[in-house]
Design an enzyme around this catalytic site. Structure first.
Site, PDB file in Angstrom:
ATOM      1  NE  ARG A 102      -4.007  -1.838   2.091  1.00 57.52           N
ATOM      2  CZ  ARG A 102      -4.751  -2.431   3.278  1.00 57.52           C
ATOM      3  NH1 ARG A 102      -4.245  -1.951   4.102  1.00 57.52           N
ATOM      4  NH2 ARG A 102      -5.788  -3.379   2.841  1.00 57.52           N
ATOM      5  NE  ARG A 150      -4.580   3.064   2.961  1.00 59.66           N
ATOM      6  CZ  ARG A 150      -4.752   2.178   3.382  1.00 59.66           C
ATOM      7  NH1 ARG A 150      -4.993   0.823   3.049  1.00 59.66           N
ATOM      8  NH2 ARG A 150      -5.015   2.147   4.933  1.00 59.66           N
ATOM      9  NE  ARG A 179      -8.660   7.797  -5.568  1.00 57.94           N
ATOM     10  CZ  ARG A 179      -9.530   7.378  -4.860  1.00 57.94           C
ATOM     11  NH1 ARG A 179      -8.497   6.717  -4.360  1.00 57.94           N
ATOM     12  NH2 ARG A 179     -10.559   6.841  -3.910  1.00 57.94           N
ATOM     13  CG  ASP A 208      -9.647  -2.443  -4.359  1.00 60.00           C
ATOM     14  OD1 ASP A 208      -9.942  -4.354  -4.454  1.00 60.00           O
ATOM     15  OD2 ASP A 208      -9.004  -2.112  -4.025  1.00 60.00           O
ATOM     16  CE1 TYR A 265     -13.655  -7.394   1.002  1.00 56.40           C
ATOM     17  CE2 TYR A 265     -11.547  -8.173   0.282  1.00 56.40           C
ATOM     18  CZ  TYR A 265     -12.415  -7.343   1.002  1.00 56.40           C
ATOM     19  OH  TYR A 265     -11.409  -6.956   1.395  1.00 56.40           O
TER      20      TYR A 265
END
Length: 361
Positions: free
Chosen positions: A36, A40, A49, A85, A160
Site C-alpha cells: 500500500r 494511502r 485522487r 484493488d 467478499y
C-alpha cells in the site's frame, strides 16, 4: 484455461536488488518496498485522487501510472507496485460492486448458491486494457526499478462475494465451504480463471513480478486451507509460471499457521505478517518443502510501530534485518499495508536505514 497472452519483451533488470533477492541471490543491499505504498499516506496521492472514485482511478492509465510512481520518487523504494484493488477484476468482469468509503468493497448481489456461481461473468482481458496500458506507461518511466503486478487470491475474492462485503468472522463463507463443497470449488475455479486472466494482462504488458494477496486466508485452519483453498492458488501460480519467468510472491494476514502450505502453492517468496519472526517463518517454510532450496521471505515490520518514534522504529528495523538473515533471501516490507495516517518521512527514513545497514561492503 484460455491460451496464454503473449508476453512483451521484459526489461533487463537482472541486477535490481528486489529481483535478485526474490530469486534467492545476494543483492547489493536488502531491498525494501511497502504494501500500500502507492497511495494511502502520501499527500500528493490525496491531491490527484480528489473527487475520483477508487475503481475509476484504477481504470485511468495516466492516474494509475502517476500514483504508482509517487512512492518511488519520494522514498527511493526498490520496487513499485501497481496501483489497483483486489476487487477490480470482479468489477471489470461486470459484477455489481462498489468500494464504499469507510467500509470497503460492497457487493450488490452476494453469491450464495450454485445458480449464483453459474451466473457469474468471466473476465475478458479487454475489460482491463486500461490496466495493461498503465503497466506499459510505467515500464517506460520506471528505469531500473522493477514493477510488481498483483491480484487477489480466490479465497479472499470469494469471501467478499459470499459475505457481500468485508467480514470479521467469514461465517457465510465458511458455511458455504463446509455445507456445499461442490459449489464452493466451482466458485473458486471461476475466480481462479478471473485472477489468472488479470495477471496475464499485467504480465503481457511487462510487470517484473507478481504478488497474490490472500488477505483473509488467516481466518482458516490449516486443514481447511489445504482442502478448500490451496488447489486453486496452486492453479494460479502454475498458470503464471507457464507464461512468464517472474518471481511470484504470496501474502496473507494472520497466516502464521499456513506459511508452509502457502509456499507449496508455488510461490518463490512468502510474505510474513508481523506476528511471526522471520527466522521462525524461514524454519517453517524450510520444513514444508524439504530439499526445495532456501526459502525467501518478505516482511515484516508492524505498521503500527511506525507511530512509535524513531528509536523504536530503528530498533525494530534492525531486529527484522537480523532475523531475515536466517532465510535464503529477504525483501524488507511491512507486515501489512501502510496505514493512512503514517508520516511519509518515517517511511523514507526506513528505506534509508535498510539500505545503509544492509549494504554489501
Amino acid at each position: 484455461m484460455t491460451n496464454p497472452a503473449p508476453v512483451s519483451a521484459r526489461r533487463d533488470l537482472a541486477d535490481a536488488p528486489f529481483l535478485v533477492a526474490a530469486r534467492g541471490g545476494t543483492p547489493r543491499h536488502t531491498p525494501v518496498w511497502f504494501m500500500r505504498q502507492a497511495g494511502r499516506s502520501l499527500p500528493e496521492y490525496r491531491r490527484v485522487r480528489e473527487g475520483v472514485p477508487m475503481l475509476q482511478a484504477c481504470l485511468t492509465p495516466e492516474l494509475v501510472s502517476e500514483i504508482t510512481l509517487q512512492p518511488v520518487r519520494r522514498h527511493g523504494v526498490d520496487a513499485a507496485i501497481l496501483f489497483s484493488d483486489i476487487v477490480l477484476p470482479l468489477y471489470a468482469a461486470g459484477i455489481g460492486l462498489d468500494i464504499v468509503a469507510g467500509t470497503g468493497p460492497v457487493v450488490a448481489e452476494p453469491v450464495r448458491s450454485a445458480a449464483d456461481v453459474a451466473a457469474l461473468p468471466q473476465l475478458d482481458q479487454g475489460a482491463v486494457a486500461p490496466v495493461a496500458e498503465a503497466v506499459r506507461l510505467l515500464v517506460g518511466e520506471l528505469g531500473s526499478t522493477p514493477l510488481i503486478g498483483f491480484a487477489g487470491a480466490p479465497f479472499t475474492l470469494a469471501s467478499y462475494l459470499v459475505e457481500g462485503g468485508p467480514s470479521r468472522n467469514h461465517e457465510r463463507t465458511k458455511a458455504l465451504m463446509h455445507s456445499d463443497p461442490q459449489t464452493w470449488h466451482a466458485l473458486l475455479e471461476k475466480l481462479s480463471e478471473t485472477t489468472l486472466e488479470f495477471l496475464k494482462a499485467q504480465l503481457a504488458a511487462g510487470v517484473d513480478a507478481i504478488q497474490l494477496f490472500d488477505s483473509w486466508a488467516g481466518a482458516l485452519s490449516l486443514r481447511d486451507y489445504r482442502e478448500f483453498v490451496l488447489p486453486h492458488s496452486e492453479r494460479i501460480f502454475a498458470g503464471v509460471a507457464e507464461i512468464a519467468d517472474v518471481p511470484k510472491i504470496h501474502f496473507g494476514v494472520g497466516t502464521g499457521e499456513l506459511l508452509g502450505a502457502m509456499r507449496t502453492a508455488g510461490a518463490d517468496v512468502v510474505g510474513v505478517d508481523w506476528r511471526v519472526p522471520l527466522d521462525d517463518a524461514a524454519a517453517r517454510l524450510r520444513a514444508a518443502v524439504p530439499g526445495a532450496g532456501e526459502p525467501v521471505v518478505q516482511g515484516n515490520l508492524d505498521p503500527a510501530v511506525l507511530f512509535a518514534g524513531w528509536d523504536a522504529v530503528e530498533r525494530e528495523v534492525r531486529r527484522i534485518l537480523a532475523e531475515g538473515k536466517a532465510a535464503g533471501g529477504h525483501i524488507f516490507n511491512l507486515g501489512h499495508g501502510v496505514l493512512p495516517t503514517t508520516d511519509p518521512e518515517v517511511l523514507t527514513r526506513v528505506v534509508e536505514l535498510v539500505h545503509t545497514t544492509s549494504k554489501q561492503r
